[in-house]
Design a protein around this motif. Structure first.
Motif, PDB file in Angstrom:
ATOM      1  N   ARG A 118       0.173   6.872   1.883  1.00 35.80           N
ATOM      2  CA  ARG A 118      -0.746   8.011   1.833  1.00 35.80           C
ATOM      3  C   ARG A 118      -2.193   7.549   1.690  1.00 35.80           C
ATOM      4  O   ARG A 118      -3.109   8.343   1.807  1.00 35.80           O
ATOM      5  CB  ARG A 118      -0.401   8.922   0.656  1.00 35.80           C
ATOM      6  CG  ARG A 118       0.987   9.519   0.743  1.00 35.80           C
ATOM      7  CD  ARG A 118       1.341  10.264  -0.503  1.00 35.80           C
ATOM      8  NE  ARG A 118       1.357   9.326  -1.632  1.00 35.80           N
ATOM      9  CZ  ARG A 118       1.681   9.641  -2.878  1.00 35.80           C
ATOM     10  NH1 ARG A 118       2.011  10.875  -3.171  1.00 35.80           N
ATOM     11  NH2 ARG A 118       1.676   8.742  -3.821  1.00 35.80           N
ATOM     12  N   ARG A 119      -2.376   6.253   1.409  1.00 36.91           N
ATOM     13  CA  ARG A 119      -3.718   5.702   1.235  1.00 36.91           C
ATOM     14  C   ARG A 119      -4.024   4.774   2.396  1.00 36.91           C
ATOM     15  O   ARG A 119      -3.139   4.305   3.082  1.00 36.91           O
ATOM     16  CB  ARG A 119      -3.795   4.936  -0.087  1.00 36.91           C
ATOM     17  CG  ARG A 119      -3.536   5.849  -1.273  1.00 36.91           C
ATOM     18  CD  ARG A 119      -3.498   5.092  -2.548  1.00 36.91           C
ATOM     19  NE  ARG A 119      -4.747   4.355  -2.723  1.00 36.91           N
ATOM     20  CZ  ARG A 119      -5.013   3.648  -3.792  1.00 36.91           C
ATOM     21  NH1 ARG A 119      -4.152   3.566  -4.760  1.00 36.91           N
ATOM     22  NH2 ARG A 119      -6.150   2.996  -3.897  1.00 36.91           N
ATOM     23  N   ALA A 120      -5.268   4.477   2.592  1.00 35.77           N
ATOM     24  CA  ALA A 120      -5.658   3.634   3.720  1.00 35.77           C
ATOM     25  C   ALA A 120      -6.021   2.214   3.304  1.00 35.77           C
ATOM     26  O   ALA A 120      -6.446   1.433   4.127  1.00 35.77           O
ATOM     27  CB  ALA A 120      -6.855   4.275   4.428  1.00 35.77           C
ATOM     28  N   ASP A 121      -5.866   1.874   2.033  1.00 32.50           N
ATOM     29  CA  ASP A 121      -6.313   0.558   1.589  1.00 32.50           C
ATOM     30  C   ASP A 121      -5.149  -0.320   1.133  1.00 32.50           C
ATOM     31  O   ASP A 121      -4.160   0.159   0.612  1.00 32.50           O
ATOM     32  CB  ASP A 121      -7.321   0.694   0.447  1.00 32.50           C
ATOM     33  CG  ASP A 121      -6.730   1.365  -0.784  1.00 32.50           C
ATOM     34  OD1 ASP A 121      -5.858   2.230  -0.622  1.00 32.50           O
ATOM     35  OD2 ASP A 121      -7.132   1.020  -1.904  1.00 32.50           O
ATOM     36  N   TRP A 122      -5.285  -1.617   1.382  1.00 30.46           N
ATOM     37  CA  TRP A 122      -4.339  -2.602   0.882  1.00 30.46           C
ATOM     38  C   TRP A 122      -4.901  -3.129  -0.422  1.00 30.46           C
ATOM     39  O   TRP A 122      -6.067  -3.485  -0.500  1.00 30.46           O
ATOM     40  CB  TRP A 122      -4.208  -3.764   1.867  1.00 30.46           C
ATOM     41  CG  TRP A 122      -3.542  -3.400   3.142  1.00 30.46           C
ATOM     42  CD1 TRP A 122      -4.158  -3.046   4.299  1.00 30.46           C
ATOM     43  CD2 TRP A 122      -2.145  -3.336   3.398  1.00 30.46           C
ATOM     44  NE1 TRP A 122      -3.220  -2.769   5.263  1.00 30.46           N
ATOM     45  CE2 TRP A 122      -1.977  -2.952   4.732  1.00 30.46           C
ATOM     46  CE3 TRP A 122      -1.006  -3.577   2.626  1.00 30.46           C
ATOM     47  CZ2 TRP A 122      -0.738  -2.797   5.321  1.00 30.46           C
ATOM     48  CZ3 TRP A 122       0.231  -3.433   3.209  1.00 30.46           C
ATOM     49  CH2 TRP A 122       0.363  -3.040   4.539  1.00 30.46           C
TER      50      TRP A 122
ATOM     51  N   THR B 281       0.844  -1.185   0.000  1.00 31.82           N
ATOM     52  CA  THR B 281       0.000   0.000   0.000  1.00 31.82           C
ATOM     53  C   THR B 281       0.881   1.237   0.000  1.00 31.82           C
ATOM     54  O   THR B 281       1.972   1.243   0.566  1.00 31.82           O
ATOM     55  CB  THR B 281      -0.969   0.033   1.198  1.00 31.82           C
ATOM     56  OG1 THR B 281      -1.893   1.114   1.019  1.00 31.82           O
ATOM     57  CG2 THR B 281      -0.247   0.193   2.516  1.00 31.82           C
TER      58      THR B 281
END
Length: 132
Positions: A70-74, A67
């Motif tokens: 800076r993003r919250a998703d895998w 990931t």
């Protein structure tokens, strides 16, 4: 947005997985709903984001994720369900098309353990070694 669930399901990277000498192309090319054709996993800056991940943990890796911090998703499993035995390696492309170079890598193992590595600059390395 009607494309959001489909796009989320298809955001598996276009990557090449090499395990024990075999090459398996994985992941479809995506059509960008905004009208321009786009292939998932290809940033336009010319940086190589393919790395060979080596398993030196003593355990079998059952899933590998990346990931952009800076993003919250895998994103989906980069090995697409294959297992990586101790001592083996796999070539993955962590490019998600966003132009990032620094990622968090997460390996999940057959014994239920997981290891995360923060700050892996995939634009500057060719090999990454998972160790305990």
């Amino acid at each position: 947005m009607p494309f959001a669930p489909l796009r989320a399901a298809l955001v598996a990277l276009v990557l090449t997985v090499t395990a024990v000498g075999s090459v398996v192309p994985v992941g479809p090319a995506l059509a960008d709903p905004s009208g321009g054709a786009k292939s998932a996993g290809q940033s336009r800056d010319g940086q190589n984001r393919r790395i060979r991940v080596h398993n030196q943990t003593g355990w079998t890796i059952t899933a590998l994720y990346a990931t952009d911090p800076r993003r919250a998703d895998w994103r989906g499993d980069l090995m697409t369900g294959a297992a990586l035995a101790n001592g083996d390696s796999v070539l993955i492309n962590v490019d998600d098309g966003a132009g990032a170079c620094v990622y968090v890598l997460r390996a999940e193992f057959s014994n239920g353990q997981a290891l995360e590595r923060v700050g892996v600059n995939v634009c500057r390395i060719a090999d990454y070694y998972f160790t305990r």
